[in-house]
Scaffold this active site. Structure first.
Site, PDB file in Angstrom:
ATOM      1  N   LYS A 120     -19.125  69.906 -35.036  1.00 51.90           N
ATOM      2  CA  LYS A 120     -19.656  70.321 -33.740  1.00 51.90           C
ATOM      3  C   LYS A 120     -19.223  69.348 -32.630  1.00 51.90           C
ATOM      4  O   LYS A 120     -18.751  69.760 -31.577  1.00 51.90           O
ATOM      5  CB  LYS A 120     -21.193  70.400 -33.796  1.00 51.90           C
ATOM      6  N   ASP A 138     -24.153  74.986 -31.591  1.00 51.04           N
ATOM      7  CA  ASP A 138     -25.357  74.173 -31.732  1.00 51.04           C
ATOM      8  C   ASP A 138     -26.546  75.120 -31.914  1.00 51.04           C
ATOM      9  O   ASP A 138     -26.382  76.326 -32.049  1.00 51.04           O
ATOM     10  CB  ASP A 138     -25.543  73.250 -30.516  1.00 51.04           C
TER      11      ASP A 138
END
Ligand code: SF4
Length: 211
Positions: A120, A138
């Site tokens: 991420k 997220d």
């Protein structure tokens, strides 16, 4: 959800916010990398408060290394998990100095090899610092993608792969920020604000609210 609806959602989000970006404050790829590292389980507002002083005293990997773990801790102690994060910041700066000439590498594998940097974070840095069409999923993006039925998936990886497949090229660079901001301010976790949502008529969520 069909592709026509997906495109309409993206067009509406773009019309509402043509140049979305992160709410983390940064001036260069190094500051963005450190800010994203610090943002795990912390709000962008709290990270921004801490990085004012941190980036003044440690504007480069070399300067950050000179602060040491204790020096970094002094700046970030208001942020959750600050002990581990301070160690990771210093280890990351060591690797940037030893392996990358003090620069943030524009390379996924090299980024993911840095301590505390997962897929991420690498996606955020590649997208926001280097302009790659990556999509960092997220908690907000995961929720928005699933609730709307834009890209349903059981894991963040599944959602990321479906977004990459279904978001047309012209929207790829910005979709990450549009979905985060939408999830943060409108399609919020506890009770979505469907009544004031600009994509309410396109969203396929079954339990829409009236507020
Ligand atoms: S209509 Fe409601 S559930 Fe759908 S995206 Fe908007 S806020 Fe989220």
């Amino acid at each position: 959800m069909n592709m026509q609806k997906r495109r309409q959602i993206l067009e509406r989000l773009r019309a509402d916010n043509p140049q979305p970006t992160t709410e983390l404050n940064f001036r260069n790829p190094f500051e963005l990398l450190i800010a994203v590292l610090l943002s795990a389980q912390a709000t962008d507002v709290s990270v921004n408060k801490a990085t004012i002083g941190l980036f003044t005293d440690g504007p480069t990997p070399a300067a950050m290394l000179a602060l040491g773990v204790e020096g970094v801790k002094q700046h970030i102690k208001t942020i959750g998990l600050f002990n581990t994060k301070a160690v990771n910041v210093i280890k990351t700066c060591t690797m940037l100095m030893e392996l990358h000439g003090g620069e943030v590498p524009e390379n996924r594998a090299a980024l993911e090899a840095l301590p505390g940097v997962g897929r991420k974070t690498a996606n955020v840095v590649l997208n926001t610092a280097f302009g790659w069409p990556t999509i960092a999923v997220d908690t907000h993006i995961f929720r928005v993608a699933n609730r709307t039925a834009f890209a349903k998936g059981k894991t963040v990886d599944e959602v990321e792969q479906r977004l990459l497949k279904w978001v047309p090229a012209e929207f790829k660079l910005d979709v990450h920020h549009w979905f985060i901001l939408h999830g943060r301010y409108t399609c919020i976790a506890r009770k979505p604000r469907c009544g004031s949502c600009i994509i309410e008529d396109l969203c396929e969520f079954k339990d829409k609210t009236e507020i």
